[in-house]
Enzyme design. Structure first.
Site, PDB file in Angstrom:
ATOM      1  CG  ASP A   1      -4.504  -1.824   8.858  1.00  0.00           C
ATOM      2  OD1 ASP A   1      -3.419  -2.310   8.540  1.00  0.00           O
ATOM      3  OD2 ASP A   1      -5.190  -1.123   8.074  1.00  0.00           O
TER       4      ASP A   1
ATOM      5  CG  HIS B   1      -3.962   0.572   4.847  1.00  0.00           C
ATOM      6  ND1 HIS B   1      -3.876  -0.506   5.702  1.00  0.00           N
ATOM      7  CD2 HIS B   1      -3.420   0.160   3.680  1.00  0.00           C
ATOM      8  CE1 HIS B   1      -3.311  -1.524   5.064  1.00  0.00           C
ATOM      9  NE2 HIS B   1      -3.022  -1.143   3.840  1.00  0.00           N
TER      10      HIS B   1
HETATM   11  P1  NAX Z   1      -2.248  -7.240  -7.807  1.00  0.00           P
HETATM   12  O1  NAX Z   1      -1.168  -6.452  -8.439  1.00  0.00           O
HETATM   13  O2  NAX Z   1      -2.137  -8.720  -7.704  1.00  0.00           O
HETATM   14  O3  NAX Z   1      -3.632  -6.925  -8.551  1.00  0.00           O
HETATM   15  C1  NAX Z   1      -4.021  -5.636  -8.873  1.00  0.00           C
HETATM   16  C2  NAX Z   1      -4.838  -5.737 -10.137  1.00  0.00           C
HETATM   17  O4  NAX Z   1      -5.363  -4.448 -10.421  1.00  0.00           O
HETATM   18  C3  NAX Z   1      -4.046  -6.191 -11.351  1.00  0.00           C
HETATM   19  O5  NAX Z   1      -4.656  -7.341 -11.908  1.00  0.00           O
HETATM   20  C4  NAX Z   1      -4.130  -4.983 -12.284  1.00  0.00           C
HETATM   21  O6  NAX Z   1      -4.215  -5.365 -13.654  1.00  0.00           O
HETATM   22  C5  NAX Z   1      -5.417  -4.331 -11.814  1.00  0.00           C
HETATM   23  N1  NAX Z   1      -5.542  -2.928 -12.198  1.00  0.00           N
HETATM   24  C6  NAX Z   1      -4.586  -1.983 -12.309  1.00  0.00           C
HETATM   25  N2  NAX Z   1      -5.104  -0.831 -12.745  1.00  0.00           N
HETATM   26  C7  NAX Z   1      -6.422  -1.040 -12.905  1.00  0.00           C
HETATM   27  C8  NAX Z   1      -7.493  -0.225 -13.357  1.00  0.00           C
HETATM   28  N3  NAX Z   1      -7.294   1.034 -13.739  1.00  0.00           N
HETATM   29  N4  NAX Z   1      -8.728  -0.765 -13.405  1.00  0.00           N
HETATM   30  C9  NAX Z   1      -8.932  -2.041 -13.045  1.00  0.00           C
HETATM   31  N5  NAX Z   1      -7.955  -2.859 -12.637  1.00  0.00           N
HETATM   32  C10 NAX Z   1      -6.716  -2.375 -12.558  1.00  0.00           C
HETATM   33  O7  NAX Z   1      -2.474  -6.571  -6.371  1.00  0.00           O
HETATM   34  P2  NAX Z   1      -3.223  -7.170  -5.110  1.00  0.00           P
HETATM   35  O8  NAX Z   1      -2.283  -7.929  -4.299  1.00  0.00           O
HETATM   36  O9  NAX Z   1      -4.493  -7.790  -5.537  1.00  0.00           O
HETATM   37  O10 NAX Z   1      -3.502  -5.816  -4.296  1.00  0.00           O
HETATM   38  C11 NAX Z   1      -4.389  -4.823  -4.796  1.00  0.00           C
HETATM   39  C12 NAX Z   1      -4.235  -3.543  -4.002  1.00  0.00           C
HETATM   40  O11 NAX Z   1      -4.580  -3.738  -2.638  1.00  0.00           O
HETATM   41  C13 NAX Z   1      -2.811  -2.993  -3.993  1.00  0.00           C
HETATM   42  O12 NAX Z   1      -2.867  -1.585  -4.176  1.00  0.00           O
HETATM   43  C14 NAX Z   1      -2.350  -3.316  -2.589  1.00  0.00           C
HETATM   44  O13 NAX Z   1      -1.331  -2.432  -2.170  1.00  0.00           O
HETATM   45  C15 NAX Z   1      -3.615  -3.110  -1.822  1.00  0.00           C
HETATM   46  N6  NAX Z   1      -3.683  -3.700  -0.472  1.00  0.00           N
HETATM   47  C16 NAX Z   1      -4.411  -3.035   0.455  1.00  0.00           C
HETATM   48  C17 NAX Z   1      -4.591  -3.519   1.724  1.00  0.00           C
HETATM   49  C18 NAX Z   1      -5.447  -2.791   2.709  1.00  0.00           C
HETATM   50  O14 NAX Z   1      -5.546  -3.261   3.836  1.00  0.00           O
HETATM   51  N7  NAX Z   1      -6.049  -1.637   2.403  1.00  0.00           N
HETATM   52  C19 NAX Z   1      -3.909  -4.762   2.170  1.00  0.00           C
HETATM   53  C20 NAX Z   1      -3.514  -5.664   1.025  1.00  0.00           C
HETATM   54  C21 NAX Z   1      -2.971  -4.927  -0.170  1.00  0.00           C
HETATM   55  O15 NAX Z   1      -1.634  -4.573   0.080  1.00  0.00           O
END
Ligand code: NAX
Length: 328
Positions: free
Chosen positions: A159, A187
């Site tokens: 952000d 966030h």
């Molecule tokens: P994806 O859904 O592509 O990848 C997430 C991965 O986490 C998947 O491969 C899943 O298998 C894995 N996962 C789920 N539970 C798990 C666990 N208990 N242990 C280990 N791995 C696990 O999501 P992606 O686009 O990579 O985003 C990841 C996270 O970042 C999401 O929650 C998303 O909302 C968040 N974001 C945060 C941002 C920020 O600025 N703070 C911005 C970008 C993003 O939206």
């Protein structure tokens, strides 16, 4: 030091992971001279895909990459880690209520907090990117009573970077001329990107912009809703920019923020600026030697006060909800 820094990444097979791992391994975090060992955590069903990503990491022959370990057991993966980047989280699925989302993520972040508490290195720093990032960080922190609370932070650097970029575009300044931007609060869409203390080429940014309506009606909502705009355009959520911000935040935390500037990080509130104590809320912070300090003494006018209060009220609601669910 030539001892590899042990860096854990959760959700390593996800879309942020696909960008983040290569940045970490190529030296974006600590430079080309400091080796890095990656510890990658995924859920069982994603391990095969993660093996493919590791094949690609191998194929880059990165000189800084000293080793990679993958697995689905948090205690094995977090063993001895100096930095844990908690990216993996449960996204909101169809028909999922906010309570369902908080409990699904609560299960993940209670378990990971406990595992870090048990096996992480004594100097560990933990950055939470997975959403709802602030409250996930609060859950992990509360479940890791032996790790000092100031070792946990949630990511608002994306952000912060978005705010700098919007301001640069508006004023024609270069991003390097823009200092002291602040993201306050959660966030989420309630976050408050504040340019009243920011500087452009040493001049007050709000005065350079000289357009209150633009700040209130264009700048703030554009930054706060940028994630949705990316989804709309790209068909998936921000990934490379989120990975880049995750690296920026970790690098500045470990190596220090720039002189005469600050960064935004969501950290445990000590009550500064009237933010309820104990919430993980975004503040202007300076960092040095792996520690952060909230910038003090900024004047907060009514415009800013209302927006900070609205975002921290949302954080207090989230805290009440996860307290009720027994997660903290
Ligand atoms: P994806 O859904 O592509 O990848 C997430 C991965 O986490 C998947 O491969 C899943 O298998 C894995 N996962 C789920 N539970 C798990 C666990 N208990 N242990 C280990 N791995 C696990 O999501 P992606 O686009 O990579 O985003 C990841 C996270 O970042 C999401 O929650 C998303 O909302 C968040 N974001 C945060 C941002 C920020 O600025 N703070 C911005 C970008 C993003 O939206």
């Amino acid at each position: 030091s030539t001892t590899p820094l042990k860096v854990a990444v959760t959700g390593a097979a996800g879309q942020i992971g696909y960008s983040l791992l290569f940045r970490l391994a190529s030296g974006s975090l600590l430079g080309a001279d400091r080796p890095i060992e990656l510890r990658l955590l995924e859920i069982e069903p994603a391990l095969k895909a993660l093996e493919g990503v590791v094949m690609e990491l191998d194929d880059c022959a990165f000189p800084t990459l000293a080793g990679v370990q993958i697995g689905a057991d948090a205690e094995e993966i977090f063993d001895g880690v100096n930095l844990a980047l908690l990216v993996g989280a449960r996204p909101r699925g169809p028909g999922m209520e906010r309570g369902d989302l908080l409990s699904a993520n609560g299960a993940i972040f209670t378990a990971q907090g406990k595992a870090l508490n048990k096996v992480a290195a004594s100097d560990v720093r933990i950055g939470v990117t997975g959403n709802p990032a602030n409250t996930n960080a609060l859950i992990a922190m509360t479940n890791a009573p032996d790790i000092p609370a100031e070792r946990f932070s949630a990511l608002t650097r994306l952000d912060h970077n978005r705010a700098i970029s919007q301001l640069a575009t508006k004023t024609g300044a270069s991003v390097t001329d823009i200092k002291k931007v602040t993201i306050w609060g959660n966030h989420s869409a309630t976050q408050y990107p504040d340019i009243f203390h920011a500087e452009i080429g040493g001049k007050n940014a709000a005065e350079v912009v000289n357009d209150r309506a633009w700040i209130a009606d264009t700048f703030i909502p554009t930054v706060a809703k940028r994630g949705a705009a990316i989804i709309d355009a790209r068909g998936s959520s921000s990934a490379a920019s989120a990975a880049s911000a995750t690296v920026d935040a970790a690098r500045d935390w470990l190596l220090g923020s720039a002189e005469n500037d600050w960064v935004s990080m969501a950290v445990r509130s000590d009550g500064s600026y009237g933010v309820p104590e104990g919430l993980i809320s975004s503040f202007p912070v300076t960092t040095k030697n792996g520690d952060w300090e909230i910038v003090q003494g900024l004047e907060i006018d009514e415009f800013s006060r209302a927006r900070i209060d609205a975002s921290t009220a949302e954080l207090a609601d989230e805290r009440a909800a996860v307290t009720e669910l027994g997660l903290i």
